[in-house]
Design an enzyme around this catalytic site. Sequence first.
Site: not given
Ligand code: ACM
Length: 549
Positions: A481-482, A333, A430, A199, A269
């Site tokens: 996600w961290t 994104e 999420y 990323d 990313h």
């Molecule tokens: C994402 O949460 N950008 C896939």
Amino acid sequence: MKHLFTFLMTAVLAITAMAQVPRADYRVIPLPSVINGIKSADFRLTDQCLVNYPTGNRDMERNATMLSQYVEEMTGMHLSIRPTLSVKDHVGNISLLIDGKMKDDEGYRITVTPRGVEISGKTPAGVFYGIQVLRKALPVGAAAAVNLPAAQVEGTPRFGYRGMHLDCVRHFFGVETVKRYLDIMALHGMNRLHWHLTDDQGWRIEIKKYPRLTEVGGWRNGTTLGHNSPVNDGIRYGGFFTQDQIREIVRYAADRYITIIPEIDMPGHMVAALTAYPELGCTGGPYEVWGMWGVHDDILCVGKDHTLQFVTDVLDEVMQLFPSPYIHIGGDESPRVRWQECPLCQQRIRDVGIHAEGKKSAEALLQGWFTTQVQQYLAEHGKRIIGWDELLGCDVDTTATIMSWRGAEPGAQGALQGHDVIMTPVGPLYFDYYQTDKTWNEPSAFGGCNTLKKVYEFEPVAADLPADKRHHILGVQANLWTEYITCEPQIQYQVLPRMAALAELQWLQPNEKDYQDFKVRLPRLVDIYKLYNWTYRAKSLVLENEDKE
Ligand code: ACM
Ligand code: ZN
């Protein structure tokens, strides 16, 4: 008289001892679809019982070893394992069996009679899920014996894809943490780890042909404090997995019937890679591995043939490391501002004959063209792509599996168009989101509010999706996600106990789900979290009105 007294005392002691033998309970999480009690005595599990497995079957030998280890962790009893092909050996023991007549590859059947226990599956994976059920049915605590009620217990997963995602980029977590994450997944009957490895904030997978990816791209000079505050901690941060470590993790996962799907996010990313190799970007840089969170304007320049060479070289090494039939190529994104200005990207648009169509800009279709190049390259090597739902706006063909994250609607749309789909909508899947809206006493999280109940009640297949499209919904996954998760206890706190709710989504048919009943069964699963010292959100067990939190 004295003899009578001794006899009575012995009898009392024996009855007390019997009464004290704890009893297994098959109503675990995820709940088996069949628990048929058999009217007969319990099976008494003691350390005299052996775990039989079919001679010569390495997978089943490993299954037997794991069952023995689980029983020891739960009860302190050590059971030896034994290869055998003789049915006579089943008496008094636990036997692991392959039954080719069973329907589902991952289904299991546990048969308990006073004479023994059989755990059967069509494949070793099915047997492994049966082992997990037996493991969770045992009470936690030292015991010299456990009574297993006579019963037939069966389960089959609703979905073939039962995933969890882990971002090892925004914060880096090493081999042991990833292995424990896999252990947690195995306990919950999950079979796919979506591993986010690259990323803007770091490149975490060693690529031999491009050593600067990790030497340079693996490190950032500091990290923003809080939610993108102007204050940067100024501390160099990073790390990466060597290829040997990745092989070790892939093997550890495979031993638990978990396939690891690596994600190499492209064309966006990519700032960590651009920092290492600035020529891959439209402006040529310089770039800096990003210390902020969000979406960066600098992405791969797809006007350069060199970029395509880079991507295929990287994927060559990725394919060598990961036997997964899928490679996740991200695609989310990706701002197109650089492409709009870049003469090479604009030239590519002309060269390949792209024209804007309605709402789809030429640059959106350029992302589609790039993705198709990657897709075709992977297809030549027998692999398929998974990409985020942005790909639906770029005209990629239906061999791309879509991961629906901006809600469940893109996934339903994708299925209508003929794409396979994995459901991971931000609400409620999420797990970097808060678990309550009373956030003042929670560890820092992304935002939002995905309560245990919301997770449990999510239905991944839209009611109006036509019958001939429903098979496209391959399964369900939660994402972690961290950005705001810096250590392993925080990882565990965010996913537990929500993974328990996710497991029932993944295994049970909608009419088998019952939130109140789930809450009654949850404390026994949490006893196992405690046994392993895993961190979890205890409040999710006690609060009755999570949806009002
Ligand atoms: C994402 O949460 N950008 C896939
Ligand atoms: Zn460009």
